[in-house]
Design a protein around this motif. Structure first.
Motif, short mmCIF file in Angstrom:
data_model
loop_
_atom_site.label_atom_id
_atom_site.label_comp_id
_atom_site.label_asym_id
_atom_site.label_seq_id
_atom_site.Cartn_x
_atom_site.Cartn_y
_atom_site.Cartn_z
N ASP A 116 0.86 -1.18 0.00
CA ASP A 116 0.00 0.00 0.00
C ASP A 116 0.89 1.24 0.00
N THR A 117 1.15 1.78 -1.16
CA THR A 117 2.10 2.89 -1.28
C THR A 117 1.58 4.18 -0.66
N TRP A 118 0.28 4.28 -0.44
CA TRP A 118 -0.26 5.50 0.15
C TRP A 118 0.12 5.63 1.62
N THR A 119 0.18 4.51 2.31
CA THR A 119 0.49 4.56 3.74
C THR A 119 1.90 4.10 4.07
N PHE A 120 2.62 3.51 3.12
CA PHE A 120 3.98 3.05 3.35
C PHE A 120 4.87 4.26 3.70
N PRO A 121 5.52 4.26 4.89
CA PRO A 121 6.24 5.47 5.34
C PRO A 121 7.52 5.78 4.59
N LEU A 122 8.07 4.80 3.87
CA LEU A 122 9.28 5.05 3.08
C LEU A 122 8.86 5.40 1.66
N LYS A 123 9.27 6.54 1.19
CA LYS A 123 8.80 7.03 -0.09
C LYS A 123 9.85 6.86 -1.18
N LEU A 124 9.37 6.67 -2.40
CA LEU A 124 10.22 6.47 -3.56
C LEU A 124 11.14 7.67 -3.77
N LYS A 125 12.43 7.38 -3.97
CA LYS A 125 13.46 8.37 -4.33
C LYS A 125 13.71 9.41 -3.24
N GLU A 126 13.32 9.11 -2.00
CA GLU A 126 13.63 10.02 -0.90
C GLU A 126 14.74 9.42 -0.04
N ARG A 127 15.70 10.28 0.37
CA ARG A 127 16.74 9.84 1.30
C ARG A 127 16.30 10.25 2.70
N HIS A 128 15.72 9.30 3.40
CA HIS A 128 15.14 9.60 4.70
C HIS A 128 16.22 9.73 5.76
N PRO A 129 16.15 10.75 6.62
CA PRO A 129 17.12 10.88 7.73
C PRO A 129 17.03 9.67 8.66
N LEU A 130 18.14 9.35 9.31
CA LEU A 130 18.17 8.22 10.23
C LEU A 130 17.15 8.40 11.36
N GLU A 131 16.97 9.65 11.82
CA GLU A 131 16.01 9.91 12.89
C GLU A 131 14.59 9.58 12.44
N TYR A 132 14.29 9.78 11.16
CA TYR A 132 12.95 9.51 10.66
C TYR A 132 12.68 8.00 10.62
N VAL A 133 13.58 7.24 10.02
CA VAL A 133 13.33 5.80 9.89
C VAL A 133 13.39 5.08 11.23
N ARG A 134 14.04 5.71 12.24
CA ARG A 134 14.09 5.12 13.57
C ARG A 134 12.70 4.94 14.16
N GLN A 135 11.72 5.72 13.68
CA GLN A 135 10.34 5.62 14.18
C GLN A 135 9.66 4.33 13.74
N PHE A 136 10.25 3.64 12.74
CA PHE A 136 9.59 2.48 12.15
C PHE A 136 10.52 1.26 12.23
N PRO A 137 10.73 0.72 13.43
CA PRO A 137 11.67 -0.39 13.56
C PRO A 137 11.27 -1.63 12.77
N CYS A 141 14.51 -1.50 7.93
CA CYS A 141 15.49 -2.32 7.21
C CYS A 141 15.27 -2.25 5.70
N ARG A 142 14.12 -1.70 5.25
CA ARG A 142 13.87 -1.55 3.81
C ARG A 142 14.61 -0.35 3.22
N SER A 143 15.10 0.54 4.09
CA SER A 143 15.83 1.71 3.58
C SER A 143 17.25 1.31 3.23
N ASN A 144 17.83 2.02 2.26
CA ASN A 144 19.20 1.70 1.82
C ASN A 144 20.20 1.79 2.97
N THR A 145 20.07 2.84 3.81
CA THR A 145 21.05 3.06 4.86
C THR A 145 21.04 1.93 5.87
N LEU A 146 19.87 1.54 6.34
CA LEU A 146 19.81 0.46 7.34
C LEU A 146 20.16 -0.89 6.72
N ALA A 147 19.80 -1.09 5.45
CA ALA A 147 20.18 -2.35 4.80
C ALA A 147 21.70 -2.44 4.70
#
Length: 471
Positions: A116-137, A141-147
């Motif tokens: 469900d791309t409407w509610t998925f918190p990781l967005k296409l072509k965005e480099r999310h800050p580490l503080e942001y993705v930390r909210q979604f443990p 792991c789907r983000s490039n940085t955590l992978a």
């Protein structure tokens, strides 16, 4: 679906395909020859549909790079979106693009799990800050940085095990549940039975039990039968801290060496472990490390390369205090002999020594736990202890020679009033004791340092800290 004409055609087309070889994305990208039926499974990182061709990029966690899939637009459907899980079958062919060696010409694309791309918190072509993705443990792991971080953790873990095994150490599984407080700081998680069926509240083990803060004392037991031992596992500290350097649950690398009377021997193992593991990680995960050194800590690569070429600096605690006293900088905690070094002191000492790792040795007797070897050096009274300080993090490793002399150890335990608790520890000194020592290294702090990550919560998959235990 199968009752329709199109459904039966799709079934016949799948049945006629030859048996495909399943490849990971990293294997597909590294293939040298075209041809052959292959199957790749992973998650969609981008979808681009043109009139004549459909482009997908998919990843399965085996590589930072994505595999480009080229397909007929007729294979697209509404479930084929960013984040969806897919299985693609087709042929590997040489890619016309210079940035990639191979691409996959798809014959079938099956959406295994839509997203469900409407509610998925990781967005296409965005480099999310580490503080942001930390909210979604559960999703970060789907983000490039955590992978990348998790692949680096895996390689670093293997490198540490290889270092010890190549040098003749025996790996010991030390217990997570223990009745000992190794550090003596009292920052322990107490274990209690929670079952409603347990009846009257009793101690499950008949003695107070805690989550371990260190495997050191158990390693010392093993060092009475093996000359070199190590452990690598979770440890726990009930520190009420929100700092960027502390976790309630973290991993510790610990080693114990028998038949050593020199603190320098312990320090050499610390330095060799750091340099060997780091060199291995840099060589085996170049693209993943590059991501951190490019976007998180741009100057860290050059600093690491310089550190790997030079010996670490060694200063005594006495020298450290004098350096701090003469500093032009004003400290929140005034440096005084007999007081522990604070984080601000550690950072200054590293800076003073040229932003390289620094061993601080021979701490005051009263600052350190009972097991550290008395230097018997007169009025100052120090112990053979060492801390390894690194830039940006502070203390990375702590170690010492252990007090193997029974009378001195008995005297100290008596003064502390804990002789009964540690009678077994005294027994070790009665039955074939030898001079020995060891150290522990915080694994997350190690990763934090080599990657240049500011917050320790971003180098562990599921961070546990005061007032936070998500998942």
């Amino acid at each position: 679906m199968l009752g329709t004409r199109g459904g039966w055609q799709a079934l016949r087309r799948c049945a006629s395909l030859p048996r495909a070889v399943r490849l990971r994305v990293s294997e597909a990208l590294g293939a040298r020859e075209s041809g052959g039926e292959v199957k790749v499974q992973g998650w969609v990182r981008s979808v681009r549909s043109q009139k004549e061709v459909l482009f997908l990029h998919i990843n399965d966690g085996s590589s930072l790079e994505h595999l480009q899939v080229v397909a007929d637009p007729s294979l697209e459907n509404r479930d084929l979106t960013f984040g969806s899980a897919v299985e693609v079958q087709g042929k590997l062919v040489k890619s016309p693009h210079r940035r990639q060696n191979m691409e996959l010409q798809a014959e079938t694309i099956r959406v295994v799990g839509p997203c469900d791309t409407w509610t998925f918190p990781l967005k296409l072509k965005e480099r999310h800050p580490l503080e942001y993705v930390r909210q979604f443990p559960h999703l970060r792991c789907r983000s490039n940085t955590l992978a990348s971080l998790l692949r680096i953790r895996s390689e670093a873990t293997a490198a540490i095990h290889s270092f010890f095994q190549d040098n003749g150490y025996v790996h010991i599984h030390t217990p997570i549940i223990t009745s000992n407080d190794c550090e003596g700081a009292g920052e322990l998680f107490h274990i209690e039975v929670s079952s409603l069926l347990s009846g009257p509240l009793t101690q499950f083990f008949n003695v107070p039990a805690f989550l371990t803060v260190s495997g050191q004392l158990h390693l010392e037991v093993m060092a009475g039968a093996f000359t070199h031992v190590f452990t690598f596992g979770p440890t726990f500290r009930a520190e009420n801290s929100q700092s960027r350097r502390h976790l309630a649950e973290f991993y510790m690398v610990e080693a114990e060496l028998s038949f050593t009377e020199s603190l320098q021997d312990i320090m050499q193992v610390m330095e060799d472990l750091f340099k060997t593991a780091t060199s291995t990680v840099l060589s085996k995960c170049p693209r993943d490390v590059e991501l951190f050194h490019k976007y998180i800590a741009p100057a860290q690569k050059d600093r690491l390369e310089q550190i790997l070429k030079h010996k670490f600096v060694t200063i005594s605690y006495n020298e450290a205090v004098e350096i701090l006293k003469q500093a032009s900088q004003t400290f929140t905690f005034k440096p005084e002999w007999g007081c522990d070094l604070q984080t601000e002191h550690e950072k200054y000492l590293v800076k003073y020594c040229g932003e390289v790792p620094v061993f601080v040795i021979n701490y005051p007797y009263d600052l350190k736990p009972f097991y550290m070897r008395d230097n018997e050096d007169g009025p100052q009274h120090t112990v053979a202890a060492v801390d390894l300080l690194v830039p940006g993090v502070g203390e990375l490793c702590g170690g010492s020679l252990r007090e193997e002399r029974l009378p001195l150890l008995e005297s100290r335990l008596q003064r502390l009033g804990i002789t009964d608790t540690y009678q077994w520890y005294l027994d070790l000194r009665k039955y074939g004791s030898v001079p020995h020592g060891g150290f522990g290294m915080g694994f997350e702090r190690y990763l934090q340092y080599i990657l240049g990550v500011d917050n320790i919560k971003d180098v562990i998959p599921f961070p546990r800290f005061s007032h936070s235990c998500l998942l």
